[in-house]
Design a protein around this motif. Sequence first.
Motif, PDB file in Angstrom:
ATOM      1  N   THR A  71       0.689  -0.922  -0.426  1.00 14.07           N
ATOM      2  CA  THR A  71       0.016   0.380   0.250  1.00 14.07           C
ATOM      3  C   THR A  71       0.961   0.666   0.247  1.00 14.07           C
ATOM      4  O   THR A  71       0.319   1.650  -1.014  1.00 14.07           O
ATOM      5  N   VAL A  72       1.938   1.168   0.865  1.00  6.99           N
ATOM      6  CA  VAL A  72       2.996   2.531   0.841  1.00  6.99           C
ATOM      7  C   VAL A  72       3.288   2.447  -0.353  1.00  6.99           C
ATOM      8  O   VAL A  72       3.558   3.761  -1.084  1.00  6.99           O
ATOM      9  N   ALA A  73       3.788   1.592  -1.046  1.00  2.61           N
ATOM     10  CA  ALA A  73       4.577   1.844  -2.360  1.00  2.61           C
ATOM     11  C   ALA A  73       4.362   2.780  -3.627  1.00  2.61           C
ATOM     12  O   ALA A  73       4.599   2.893  -4.332  1.00  2.61           O
ATOM     13  N   ARG A  74       2.438   1.671  -3.732  1.00  2.00           N
ATOM     14  CA  ARG A  74       1.809   2.600  -4.303  1.00  2.00           C
ATOM     15  C   ARG A  74       1.409   3.830  -4.213  1.00  2.00           C
ATOM     16  O   ARG A  74       1.296   4.190  -4.892  1.00  2.00           O
ATOM     17  N   ALA A  75       1.635   3.851  -3.017  1.00  2.00           N
ATOM     18  CA  ALA A  75       0.519   5.734  -2.787  1.00  2.00           C
ATOM     19  C   ALA A  75       2.133   6.217  -3.147  1.00  2.00           C
ATOM     20  O   ALA A  75       2.406   7.378  -3.986  1.00  2.00           O
ATOM     21  N   PHE A  76       3.274   5.810  -2.697  1.00  2.00           N
ATOM     22  CA  PHE A  76       4.429   6.768  -3.399  1.00  2.00           C
ATOM     23  C   PHE A  76       4.920   6.941  -4.888  1.00  2.00           C
ATOM     24  O   PHE A  76       4.940   7.879  -5.723  1.00  2.00           O
ATOM     25  N   LYS A  77       4.519   5.658  -5.599  1.00  2.00           N
ATOM     26  CA  LYS A  77       4.311   5.309  -6.597  1.00  2.00           C
ATOM     27  C   LYS A  77       3.333   6.873  -7.366  1.00  2.00           C
ATOM     28  O   LYS A  77       3.966   7.391  -8.462  1.00  2.00           O
ATOM     29  N   ALA A  78       2.535   6.238  -7.088  1.00  5.33           N
ATOM     30  CA  ALA A  78       1.173   7.112  -7.697  1.00  5.33           C
ATOM     31  C   ALA A  78       1.742   8.780  -7.247  1.00  5.33           C
ATOM     32  O   ALA A  78       1.409   9.613  -8.305  1.00  5.33           O
ATOM     33  N   LEU A  79       2.344   9.584  -5.890  1.00  3.79           N
ATOM     34  CA  LEU A  79       2.319  10.785  -6.464  1.00  3.79           C
ATOM     35  C   LEU A  79       3.744  10.953  -6.724  1.00  3.79           C
ATOM     36  O   LEU A  79       3.669  11.853  -7.533  1.00  3.79           O
ATOM     37  N   LEU A  80       4.668  10.317  -7.406  1.00  8.37           N
ATOM     38  CA  LEU A  80       5.472  10.381  -8.378  1.00  8.37           C
ATOM     39  C   LEU A  80       5.077  10.453  -9.943  1.00  8.37           C
ATOM     40  O   LEU A  80       6.342  11.284 -10.315  1.00  8.37           O
ATOM     41  N   HIS A  81       3.931  10.390  -9.961  1.00  4.60           N
ATOM     42  CA  HIS A  81       3.588  10.031 -10.564  1.00  4.60           C
ATOM     43  C   HIS A  81       2.220  11.544 -11.220  1.00  4.60           C
ATOM     44  O   HIS A  81       1.322  11.386 -12.169  1.00  4.60           O
ATOM     45  N   GLY A  82       2.213  12.096 -10.135  1.00  4.48           N
ATOM     46  CA  GLY A  82       1.122  13.045 -10.304  1.00  4.48           C
ATOM     47  C   GLY A  82      -0.659  12.902 -10.265  1.00  4.48           C
ATOM     48  O   GLY A  82      -1.374  13.470 -10.226  1.00  4.48           O
ATOM     49  N   GLN A  83      -0.643  11.038  -9.147  1.00  2.77           N
ATOM     50  CA  GLN A  83      -1.821  11.177  -9.329  1.00  2.77           C
ATOM     51  C   GLN A  83      -2.206  11.033  -7.276  1.00  2.77           C
ATOM     52  O   GLN A  83      -1.083  10.005  -6.312  1.00  2.77           O
ATOM     53  N   TRP A  84      -3.308  10.804  -7.571  1.00  2.00           N
ATOM     54  CA  TRP A  84      -4.310  11.529  -6.265  1.00  2.00           C
ATOM     55  C   TRP A  84      -5.030   9.992  -5.403  1.00  2.00           C
ATOM     56  O   TRP A  84      -6.443  10.306  -6.203  1.00  2.00           O
ATOM     57  N   THR A  85      -4.279   9.181  -4.789  1.00  2.99           N
ATOM     58  CA  THR A  85      -5.569   7.680  -5.012  1.00  2.99           C
ATOM     59  C   THR A  85      -5.710   7.752  -3.648  1.00  2.99           C
ATOM     60  O   THR A  85      -5.526   8.028  -2.257  1.00  2.99           O
ATOM     61  N   MET A  86      -6.488   6.932  -3.190  1.00  4.70           N
ATOM     62  CA  MET A  86      -6.598   5.830  -2.175  1.00  4.70           C
ATOM     63  C   MET A  86      -5.833   5.635  -1.237  1.00  4.70           C
ATOM     64  O   MET A  86      -5.539   5.967   0.572  1.00  4.70           O
ATOM     65  N   ASP A  87      -4.951   4.705  -1.418  1.00 10.73           N
ATOM     66  CA  ASP A  87      -3.809   4.804  -0.732  1.00 10.73           C
ATOM     67  C   ASP A  87      -2.953   5.990  -0.224  1.00 10.73           C
ATOM     68  O   ASP A  87      -1.845   5.393   0.777  1.00 10.73           O
ATOM     69  N   VAL A  88      -3.015   6.843  -1.421  1.00 11.47           N
ATOM     70  CA  VAL A  88      -1.986   7.741  -1.006  1.00 11.47           C
ATOM     71  C   VAL A  88      -2.703   8.635   1.106  1.00 11.47           C
ATOM     72  O   VAL A  88      -2.173   9.109   1.860  1.00 11.47           O
ATOM     73  N   LEU A  89      -3.888   8.393   0.588  1.00  7.59           N
ATOM     74  CA  LEU A  89      -4.634   8.474   2.071  1.00  7.59           C
ATOM     75  C   LEU A  89      -4.743   8.026   3.401  1.00  7.59           C
ATOM     76  O   LEU A  89      -4.434   8.393   4.412  1.00  7.59           O
ATOM     77  N   ILE A  90      -4.623   5.943   3.253  1.00  5.82           N
ATOM     78  CA  ILE A  90      -4.510   5.748   3.643  1.00  5.82           C
ATOM     79  C   ILE A  90      -2.789   5.592   4.420  1.00  5.82           C
ATOM     80  O   ILE A  90      -2.368   5.582   5.909  1.00  5.82           O
ATOM     81  N   ALA A  91      -1.808   6.162   3.228  1.00  8.74           N
ATOM     82  CA  ALA A  91      -0.605   5.411   3.973  1.00  8.74           C
ATOM     83  C   ALA A  91      -0.025   6.941   4.496  1.00  8.74           C
ATOM     84  O   ALA A  91       0.882   6.612   5.025  1.00  8.74           O
ATOM     85  N   PHE A  92      -0.695   7.767   3.869  1.00  5.67           N
ATOM     86  CA  PHE A  92      -0.437   8.848   4.667  1.00  5.67           C
ATOM     87  C   PHE A  92      -0.933   8.907   6.343  1.00  5.67           C
ATOM     88  O   PHE A  92      -0.236   9.343   7.747  1.00  5.67           O
ATOM     89  N   GLY A  93      -1.973   8.089   6.796  1.00  6.87           N
ATOM     90  CA  GLY A  93      -2.618   8.514   7.822  1.00  6.87           C
ATOM     91  C   GLY A  93      -1.693   7.656   8.847  1.00  6.87           C
ATOM     92  O   GLY A  93      -1.632   7.324   9.558  1.00  6.87           O
ATOM     93  N   VAL A  94      -1.007   6.292   8.174  1.00  5.28           N
ATOM     94  CA  VAL A  94       0.080   5.302   8.676  1.00  5.28           C
ATOM     95  C   VAL A  94       1.219   5.484   9.675  1.00  5.28           C
ATOM     96  O   VAL A  94       1.380   5.721   9.989  1.00  5.28           O
ATOM     97  N   ILE A  95       1.543   6.792   8.373  1.00  3.50           N
ATOM     98  CA  ILE A  95       2.501   7.658   8.629  1.00  3.50           C
ATOM     99  C   ILE A  95       2.703   8.284   9.553  1.00  3.50           C
ATOM    100  O   ILE A  95       3.928   8.110  10.706  1.00  3.50           O
TER     101      ILE A  95
END
Length: 726
Positions: A132-156
């Motif tokens: 989940t965290v890896a997908r979140a960072f990949k999404a951010l690198l490509h300018g994408q805002w996904t649910m994984d980003v929210l979960i990863a931010f919350g967990v971190i």
Amino acid sequence: MAKKAVVDVRGMSCASCVNTVRTAIAKTPGVINVEVNLATDQAFIEYEEDKVDLVQIAKNVSKVGYALDVDQAKANEELERIKEQFIAATLFMVPVTVLMILHMSGLLMFPHMDLLELMISGLAVATAGQETVARAFKALLHGQWTMDVLIAFGVIMSVLSGAISLVYPTVYSFASVGAMILFFNLLGKYLETSAKKRAAKSIRALLDIRPQTARIIVDGVEVEVPIQQLDPGDIMVVRPGERIPTDGVLTEGESYVDESMITGESMPVQKEIGQNVIGGSVNLGSPIKVKATKVGEDTFLSQLIDLVQQAQAARMPIQDALDKVIAIFVPTVISLAAFTFVFWLVFPQYAISVNNYLSSLLPWVPNGLSGFSLAAFTAIATLVIACPCALGLATPTAVIVASGLAARNGAYFKDGSAFQRLASVNTVVFDKTGTLTKGKPTVRKVTLLADNAKNIMYSMAKQSHHPLSKSITEYFEEQEGLRDILPMEHIKETPGLGVIATLNGKTYALGKAKTYDDIEPYVLPTDSTVALYDETDQILLGVASLTDPLREDAIKAVEQLKKMGIKPVLLSGDREEVVAEIASTVGIDTYKGGTLPQDKMDFIKELKEQNPDALVAMVGDGINDAPALRLADIGIAMGSGTDVAIESGDIVLYKSDIDAVVKTIKIAQATKGKITQNLFWAFFYNVLALPLAMVGAIHPVIAEIAMAFSSVTVVTNSLRLNRIKL
């Protein structure tokens, strides 16, 4: 050369993920069209085979943090993979929850408890949450805002609060919350994926009925071969209880065949030598031999599977509006979370007073927190509560379930958007022949005016290729048991006129009546007629009256449409008096006969011009219906009709009952209702929950439970479509 493929996608969890995957595929050179469906975790891809392959497309998807299962053998691994992650999260969540309860209650305290909670949560993130965290960072690198980003931010943020608390003891540690967020996130994903698998079971049911092997005759010996090795012309042996391997023609034996899984027809169908059989249907009677006519992707079943997959992958018009909302939703939530965090830091005394008040009312709100701790508490809850997965699932899950329900009732949607259009239809235009009627002339009565007329009429009809002659032949064979043909000579058939032949020196003619006065005493005005004349003596010997009988359920179907507030219209190329009689019988007030293909198109145009609010569905089965099927807002083609009509329709009915039209409209209306319900609850949930999270009224763990529950609720609500009464 263009090729189509349906492949599984791993890692998607929200509508933003869908947009990310779709963009990655669409930007690949050689891709013509792509649709990605969150409800089935699949992508429908059309691409130029000479420019790109699925492996290259999969690489591009991998770069943005997701995976395409090009190897279909891996298609069922997704649920098992999520299950393994969920079990791993459980192993960490249980001890960290016990520690948290002991810590908060004061029942047990020992040195470095905060450090232990931090270590366990950190391991949970590094194992169960790593993907989940890896997908979140990949999404951010490509300018994408996904649910994984929210979960990863919350967990971190939760884990970081634990690390900060070791240095600054006044900061409250939410480290244990991170492990719990992961646990409930993966629990929600597991339940959601299980529910989505149930929702998509219709397509798997069609896939499962495809036989894997076939027994064919090679040099007089039965040989079992993989289905992929079948060639047109192979003679297949099918025993009782076995599925017919592929489409073909019966060459030996007679049997009853169960086609219910394919056409929705509940009753077994009798098959005789020379008749077509469908691959995947079940032989219920005696052993038969079938000559293969279509194999692989050309078979009837493969085409149905393609129809269902395309309908499930297609986007409804409402989804475009949702995508625009979702595209700004995640960045907005992150902005709100950042604003909340800063606000509580800037106004700590106000935050503490609000926290004290809420903790006195709500048992899950911790009290005595510092300003920084409250800021972290509210920001984490805001991030977790607003995940847009429920919004992303609202439309596609309903379409998935509805397409399966429609398929079980013999209706196949070529386009998922057809659900939305059909649900709003208020006018249904029926063709007559083959739609409201059976499309096969049936002898109503035979009037014989001479002793030898029966055998002469049968023998001459046997020499003709006209459909009416075939019906007369079947009538005499079934009703009179005739089989022997008289030795006629000089047989000549003239299209539009009939058959002329000689017997024992006399000339006879079977065909169109010379004058209506000849046959008027023996027929009804709406009958089709065939007259037998003794041409030598100029005597009428007999008259056959034929009719195209109504489908048994036509009257009931028209009545149901009227009750639903839908106007039925009858449009036919048949004679005006015949059309008027049929319209009167079934209860249709608006009708028109003698129409050519252009006339049918003009009629539909007039309907729309007279009533701009009219949404017109056209139901037909012939070549002359194809233009009208295209022009109508929604075209419904009877599967018993021509290939041209079927190609022109948005929906294909492979069940012969006209009642299937009514059922399909009911399914579309129910689908529209479910989508509306799903969207209401998804939006209502976020509108209500976000402010509560921002003021600190919702614990991050409860926020994660509620978020997971909202997604499961949307999928479960869609599954309730299977219970509607048709």
